[in-house]
Motif scaffolding. Sequence first.
Motif, PDB file in Angstrom:
ATOM      1  N   ALA A 264      -2.908   3.951   9.869  1.00  0.00           N
ATOM      2  CA  ALA A 264      -3.785   3.639   8.726  1.00  0.00           C
ATOM      3  C   ALA A 264      -3.751   4.823   7.752  1.00  0.00           C
ATOM      4  N   GLY A 265      -3.719   6.032   8.306  1.00  0.00           N
ATOM      5  CA  GLY A 265      -3.623   7.234   7.462  1.00  0.00           C
ATOM      6  C   GLY A 265      -2.307   7.293   6.709  1.00  0.00           C
ATOM      7  N   LYS A 266      -1.242   6.828   7.357  1.00  0.00           N
ATOM      8  CA  LYS A 266       0.051   6.832   6.658  1.00  0.00           C
ATOM      9  C   LYS A 266       0.027   5.810   5.506  1.00  0.00           C
ATOM     10  N   ILE A 267      -0.612   4.663   5.725  1.00  0.00           N
ATOM     11  CA  ILE A 267      -0.712   3.695   4.609  1.00  0.00           C
ATOM     12  C   ILE A 267      -1.516   4.329   3.466  1.00  0.00           C
ATOM     13  N   ASP A 268      -2.528   5.135   3.800  1.00  0.00           N
ATOM     14  CA  ASP A 268      -3.266   5.838   2.728  1.00  0.00           C
ATOM     15  C   ASP A 268      -2.291   6.630   1.846  1.00  0.00           C
ATOM     16  N   CYS A 269      -1.323   7.301   2.482  1.00  0.00           N
ATOM     17  CA  CYS A 269      -0.323   8.064   1.699  1.00  0.00           C
ATOM     18  C   CYS A 269       0.533   7.128   0.859  1.00  0.00           C
ATOM     19  N   MET A 270       0.868   5.982   1.419  1.00  0.00           N
ATOM     20  CA  MET A 270       1.697   5.017   0.668  1.00  0.00           C
ATOM     21  C   MET A 270       0.930   4.479  -0.538  1.00  0.00           C
ATOM     22  N   VAL A 271      -0.359   4.241  -0.346  1.00  0.00           N
ATOM     23  CA  VAL A 271      -1.187   3.750  -1.455  1.00  0.00           C
ATOM     24  C   VAL A 271      -1.239   4.818  -2.548  1.00  0.00           C
TER      25      VAL A 271
ATOM     26  N   VAL B 272      -1.430  -3.190  -4.301  1.00  0.00           N
ATOM     27  CA  VAL B 272      -2.133  -2.015  -3.733  1.00  0.00           C
ATOM     28  C   VAL B 272      -3.319  -2.491  -2.879  1.00  0.00           C
ATOM     29  N   ILE B 273      -4.020  -3.509  -3.383  1.00  0.00           N
ATOM     30  CA  ILE B 273      -5.138  -4.067  -2.587  1.00  0.00           C
ATOM     31  C   ILE B 273      -4.606  -4.588  -1.249  1.00  0.00           C
ATOM     32  N   ASP B 274      -3.459  -5.256  -1.291  1.00  0.00           N
ATOM     33  CA  ASP B 274      -2.881  -5.791  -0.047  1.00  0.00           C
ATOM     34  C   ASP B 274      -2.498  -4.662   0.918  1.00  0.00           C
ATOM     35  N   MET B 275      -2.100  -3.519   0.386  1.00  0.00           N
ATOM     36  CA  MET B 275      -1.801  -2.371   1.257  1.00  0.00           C
ATOM     37  C   MET B 275      -3.096  -1.829   1.860  1.00  0.00           C
ATOM     38  N   ILE B 276      -4.113  -1.692   1.013  1.00  0.00           N
ATOM     39  CA  ILE B 276      -5.379  -1.115   1.506  1.00  0.00           C
ATOM     40  C   ILE B 276      -5.986  -1.992   2.594  1.00  0.00           C
ATOM     41  N   HIS B 277      -5.964  -3.313   2.378  1.00  0.00           N
ATOM     42  CA  HIS B 277      -6.636  -4.132   3.409  1.00  0.00           C
ATOM     43  C   HIS B 277      -5.876  -4.072   4.730  1.00  0.00           C
TER      44      HIS B 277
ATOM     45  N   GLY C  18       2.713  -3.361  14.022  1.00  0.00           N
ATOM     46  CA  GLY C  18       4.152  -3.627  14.027  1.00  0.00           C
ATOM     47  C   GLY C  18       4.579  -4.453  12.827  1.00  0.00           C
ATOM     48  N   LYS C  19       3.744  -5.431  12.477  1.00  0.00           N
ATOM     49  CA  LYS C  19       4.102  -6.296  11.348  1.00  0.00           C
ATOM     50  C   LYS C  19       3.632  -5.715  10.019  1.00  0.00           C
ATOM     51  N   GLU C  20       2.406  -5.217  10.012  1.00  0.00           N
ATOM     52  CA  GLU C  20       1.781  -4.889   8.722  1.00  0.00           C
ATOM     53  C   GLU C  20       2.245  -3.560   8.134  1.00  0.00           C
ATOM     54  N   MET C  21       2.713  -2.618   8.981  1.00  0.00           N
ATOM     55  CA  MET C  21       3.292  -1.404   8.408  1.00  0.00           C
ATOM     56  C   MET C  21       4.533  -1.764   7.603  1.00  0.00           C
ATOM     57  N   ALA C  22       5.319  -2.712   8.133  1.00  0.00           N
ATOM     58  CA  ALA C  22       6.533  -3.125   7.410  1.00  0.00           C
ATOM     59  C   ALA C  22       6.150  -3.778   6.085  1.00  0.00           C
ATOM     60  N   GLU C  23       5.083  -4.558   6.116  1.00  0.00           N
ATOM     61  CA  GLU C  23       4.643  -5.228   4.882  1.00  0.00           C
ATOM     62  C   GLU C  23       4.103  -4.190   3.876  1.00  0.00           C
ATOM     63  N   ALA C  24       3.340  -3.209   4.373  1.00  0.00           N
ATOM     64  CA  ALA C  24       2.815  -2.166   3.474  1.00  0.00           C
ATOM     65  C   ALA C  24       3.977  -1.384   2.852  1.00  0.00           C
ATOM     66  N   THR C  25       5.004  -1.117   3.654  1.00  0.00           N
ATOM     67  CA  THR C  25       6.175  -0.393   3.143  1.00  0.00           C
ATOM     68  C   THR C  25       6.880  -1.227   2.071  1.00  0.00           C
ATOM     69  N   ARG C  26       7.039  -2.516   2.358  1.00  0.00           N
ATOM     70  CA  ARG C  26       7.695  -3.407   1.382  1.00  0.00           C
ATOM     71  C   ARG C  26       6.920  -3.410   0.064  1.00  0.00           C
ATOM     72  N   LEU C  27       5.600  -3.482   0.161  1.00  0.00           N
ATOM     73  CA  LEU C  27       4.778  -3.512  -1.060  1.00  0.00           C
ATOM     74  C   LEU C  27       4.905  -2.201  -1.832  1.00  0.00           C
TER      75      LEU C  27
END
Length: 478
Positions: A299-306, A328-333, A372-381
Amino acid sequence: MGLKTKAEYIESLREMNPVVYMFGEKITNVVDNPRIRAGIESTASTYEVAELDEFRDLVITHSPLIDEPVNRFCLPPESIEDLVARVKLNRKLGSWVGTCHQRCTGLDCLSTLSIVTYDVDQKHGTSYNKNFVNFLKYMQKNDLTANAGVTDVKGDRSLGPKAQADEDMYVRVVEKRDDGIVVRGAKVHQTGSLSSHEIIVLPTRAMKPEDKDYAVAFAIPSDAPGLIHVVGRSSLDTRELDGCDTGNMRYSKYCPTLIFNDVFVPWDRVFLCGESEFAVDMVIKFSSFHRQSHGGCKAGKIDCMVGTALTLMDYNGTSKAGHHKQKVIDMIHRAETLYGCCLASSYEGNEQPSGTYFIDTVLANASKIHEGKEMAEATRLMIDVCGGFVADLPSDKDFENPEIGGMLKKYLKAKEGIPVENRIKMFRLAEKLAMESADTISDIHGGGSPEAHRVTIFRESDTKSKIKRAKRLAGIED
Ligand SMILES: Cc1cc2nc3c(=O)[nH]c(=O)nc-3n(C[C@H](O)[C@H](O)[C@H](O)COP(=O)(O)OP(=O)(O)OC[C@H]3O[C@@H](n4cnc5c(N)ncnc54)[C@H](O)[C@@H]3O)c2cc1C
């Protein structure tokens, strides 16, 4: 003795003498090797932040065992609050390093052993818990880092340890002596083994009685005689050796293969030896703790991506684009649902007979499937929002080249007023966040393959009560 500063941690690694190979060469100065050092810096952050106001209360806690302040990464959870604090700390550290800080795995092993050694002793009258408690005191008093030696090479996946053509496919006891045991085998994907003072080995799977030589848990120093670290490749790893284009200016991750070439372990560092029915408990406890750790740091890594996506939106002039805001909203959620699931697994935890607290297994495993699924989606976004230079930005060496550097900087400039150098740095960070294989692939396989998460969810779920509920509604009586 006592809490270490970052500098003391680095110096303590310098005093060790592990056998290390990387890219075909023997490495003698581990700490100053730029590739390995970037990984060591990640773990060093767990020492560094202990001195920062923003982190101190979360990192430093009290150990009743030694009655001294300790780093939380040395304390098996003793309450629901400790379980929750693990997740909060991992999230903060994940967003601090933008990769894997690597110290959670050791705590996950300590937490597991704190529960299971007690249970083994209750059944078999052994003294593994005493061994473990002494080891824990040593870890706490010296503020040490341990890694998790769990994943065996496993040979033919359809066969158990004893049934393999080569009997060394799982780490096993090859000799029992008066003063200890000798072990042989290999553990793979060993995150941060050279950032660690200690290697903690646990079984990787359930074992049958005939596998008793493989039902072994112990701890050895990372420079124990006979232990060989072979640092694995990761995409982008030559960037650190080149000294440029690293993206993340300080932190990285590496995962060696660890060969146990007849390593001696004294009895007082053995935590399981032959009680095969407890191997499964060790695996379930470790992997569940580790899946909970992942939810926090990822979750912290997605914070960096956001943060990266929002900054490049600003630099590129797309801050007002509606679809970018939505992405960005889709990444945060995704970060928040992952975090929420791990927090829930902590709040639903419970006390084990040893007094150590354990999380809710089903929730921890559910969060890992989600990851497993959502990190890939956050990266794609993030890649969608940032643009194509996540893939193929020219090297810093080209930007510095007197013949082409000026032209490159002219053409890579976007919004007026934003230094082109900043835009270049942000693209490079996006590349690192998206494509550091040693980190991104752990979203899928770290803590066990996705199928292992599913199997655990089914095994640990109370399916009987769900059937009962359904039958009640349908008017069926058993
Ligand atoms: C970046 C990274 C960091 C890691 N860090 C650590 C670490 O610090 N310490 C550690 O101990 N481990 C670590 N791991 C290892 C991780 O736990 C394993 O990769 C994971 O358990 C999968 O094991 P494997 O790689 O051997 O793949 P396999 O077990 O071979 O799995 C590959 C596929 O085959 C399937 N499969 C395997 N066996 C069977 C079977 N019998 N029947 C049906 N399907 C099967 C799996 O479900 C999966 O789909 C790390 C892994 C990665 C990628």
